[in-house]
Scaffold this motif. Sequence first.
Motif, PDB file in Angstrom:
ATOM      1  N   ASN A  58      -5.479  24.966 -32.077  1.00  0.00           N
ATOM      2  CA  ASN A  58      -4.962  24.416 -33.338  1.00  0.00           C
ATOM      3  C   ASN A  58      -6.020  23.748 -34.215  1.00  0.00           C
ATOM      4  O   ASN A  58      -5.690  23.002 -35.135  1.00  0.00           O
ATOM      5  CB  ASN A  58      -3.809  23.441 -33.102  1.00  0.00           C
ATOM      6  CG  ASN A  58      -2.458  24.130 -33.259  1.00  0.00           C
ATOM      7  OD1 ASN A  58      -2.356  25.341 -33.118  1.00  0.00           O
ATOM      8  ND2 ASN A  58      -1.423  23.363 -33.532  1.00  0.00           N
ATOM      9  N   SER A  59      -7.279  24.030 -33.942  1.00  0.00           N
ATOM     10  CA  SER A  59      -8.357  23.461 -34.760  1.00  0.00           C
ATOM     11  C   SER A  59      -8.653  24.371 -35.944  1.00  0.00           C
ATOM     12  O   SER A  59      -8.291  25.550 -35.957  1.00  0.00           O
ATOM     13  CB  SER A  59      -9.626  23.308 -33.919  1.00  0.00           C
ATOM     14  OG  SER A  59     -10.171  24.593 -33.609  1.00  0.00           O
ATOM     15  N   GLY A  92      -4.046  19.580 -33.877  1.00  0.00           N
ATOM     16  CA  GLY A  92      -5.397  20.109 -33.874  1.00  0.00           C
ATOM     17  C   GLY A  92      -6.396  18.961 -33.865  1.00  0.00           C
ATOM     18  O   GLY A  92      -6.041  17.805 -34.129  1.00  0.00           O
ATOM     19  N   ASP A 317      -8.946  31.057 -28.207  1.00  0.00           N
ATOM     20  CA  ASP A 317      -9.259  29.632 -28.238  1.00  0.00           C
ATOM     21  C   ASP A 317     -10.376  29.312 -27.251  1.00  0.00           C
ATOM     22  O   ASP A 317     -10.618  30.063 -26.298  1.00  0.00           O
ATOM     23  CB  ASP A 317      -8.019  28.803 -27.926  1.00  0.00           C
ATOM     24  CG  ASP A 317      -7.484  29.038 -26.522  1.00  0.00           C
ATOM     25  OD1 ASP A 317      -7.107  30.183 -26.226  1.00  0.00           O
ATOM     26  OD2 ASP A 317      -7.440  28.093 -25.707  1.00  0.00           O
TER      27      ASP A 317
END
Length: 518
Positions: A58-59, A92, A317
Motif C-alpha cells: 500500500n505504499s 501505506g 510488493d
Amino acid sequence: MKRKLLYALLLTAGTMSSVSAQTDEQMLARIREEGMLKSQVMATALQFTDVAGPRLANSPGLKRAQDWAVNELKTWGAVNAKREPWGKFGKGWEIQKNYVAITAPYYHNIIAIPKAWTPGTNGLVKGDVVLLKVDSLPDLAKYQGKLKGKIVMMDVKGTGGQTYRADASRYTDSALTAMGNATLAPAGGGQRRGGPGARGNMAAAAALRQALPKFYLAEGVSLVLSQARGTDGTVFTSNGASYADTAKAVAPEIETSTEDYQRILRLSKAGVKVGLEADIKTEFFTNDLQGYNVVGELPGTDPKLKDQLVIIGGHLDSWHAATGATDNAAGCAVMMEAMRILKRVGFKPRRTIRIVLWSSEEQGIHGSHNYVLNHFGDAKTMVLKPEHAKVSAYYNLDNGTGKIRGIYLQGNAAAGDLFKSWFAPFKDLGATTVTISNTGGTDHLSFDAVGIPGFQFIQDGMDYNTRTHHTNQDTYDKLSEDDLKQASTIVASLVYNTSQRDEMLPRKPLPVAQPPKN
C-alpha cells in the motif's frame, strides 16, 4: 470398404498428430529464441526496482510499479489489464528521510533502517544512548519516569563471528536427484519440543515483547535501537507496528546492522558514553486502505476452452530497506516477460492466459488469498464458485533470481509425467527435476488450499537466504540476467503447453473443509 475407411481414419489421425507435434516444436523454438535472444526481462526488472523504488504494501512505490505494469500489459496487447481491489488492507507507509550517526566518542554514520509502520523522530534528536537491562516484565519498573527523550537499546548477543560459508550457491546434481526421488511425507505433526518449563519461558518472553512498545511510548523515549539479523552490513528488516488503520501508536524504532549495534553496546558496557543523533521522517498513507493486484489476460481462442484459465503470477510488493529485486521483482519480471514472449511470437492460446501480480504477500499472502476467495472459493468452508472448475493451473515464481531447475508437484503425483515431458526440451538449460514434494511460504498455497493445481518452481538459491531476502542488499544489481532469461523462457513454454492441452491438468482430491471453531 470398412477396412479402407478405417485405414484412412488412422492415417488422418497420424497425420494430424504429426502436424500437431511439429507445430509445438516450431512454437517452442520461437519461444526459446524470443526469450533467450531478445529478452526484455531486465528492462522490466529495472522499472520494478530502480524506477518504482521500495514497494511496501500500500505504499506509493507499490502503486508506481502496479501502474507501470498495467500500462505495459496494455501496450503488449493484453486485455482486461487493471489494478483489481481485493479487500481492505490498511495503511501505506514510506521512509522520506533517514539519517543516524554516532557523534561521540567519535563520528560514525551507522547502517540503520526504520522499522515499517513506525513514526519518525519529528526532527533531529540527539543524546547519549541508554542501555536497558531488562530480562523480565518487573525489570521495567526501575526505568519508569527516567527515559523521556532518551535513545535506548537492550543488551543483545551478536552473531558469534564468521561462519565461512559461501553466500551464494546452486543446487548440486546430487541434491536435485534426491529431490526427484523424494516421496511425499505423511500428514501429521511431529513431537512437541520442550516441556512445560520451556513453554513458560517462551510465554514470558512473548509477554515482555508485547509490553515493550507500550512502555517505550508511555515513557516518551525519542528513539529505540534494535539489532537486525544479518552480517557484513546486511540488515534483514521487518515491521515495528501494525499496518491496520486502528493500530495503536508506537515510538520511533530503527534496526541497525549487527556490527554497528555491537559497537555501541560494547562501548556502553565499558562505561564509555555513546552520543547519537538521528533525523528520521516517515509518512503514513490512509486515503485508500484497499489492497490491489495487477491483472491482465491473453484471451483464449478455442470455442470450447477459451473460458478456462492458465494463471501465472508472483508478488510485486516488497520490504522497504531496498528495492525488492530478488524478492520479488525477479519473479514478477519473469511472469511479465512470459506474457510478452507469448504475445510477441504470435501465439493464439486455446485457453485464456491470465497474469496476476499480488500485493501484501509479505504480510501473509493477503493478495492471493483474497483473490482466490473472491473468484474461486473459501478454503475454510470449501464452498466453491463456478470459476473454480475453470482453472487448469497456477504457476508461481518467488524464490529469488536463480534459474529454474524444475517444479514442486505439491503432492499432485498425476501431473508428474506431464511435467517431465514438458521439461525434457530444457535439459540443456538445467531444468529437469520434478519432485512430489511440497514447498510453502508463497502465493501458490492460496490456490492449493482450495484444490486448484498450484505450483512453485525449484530455483537455484544463489544468495537469496543469506544476503538479499528482506534486506537492504536486495537491489537490481543482485539479479542474474541469464537466469531470468532462462526462467522466462521455461515459464512461457509451460504456459503454452498448459493452454494447448486438450484436457486440464489433473487435480488432487479436494481439501476437506475446516471444522468451525467453538
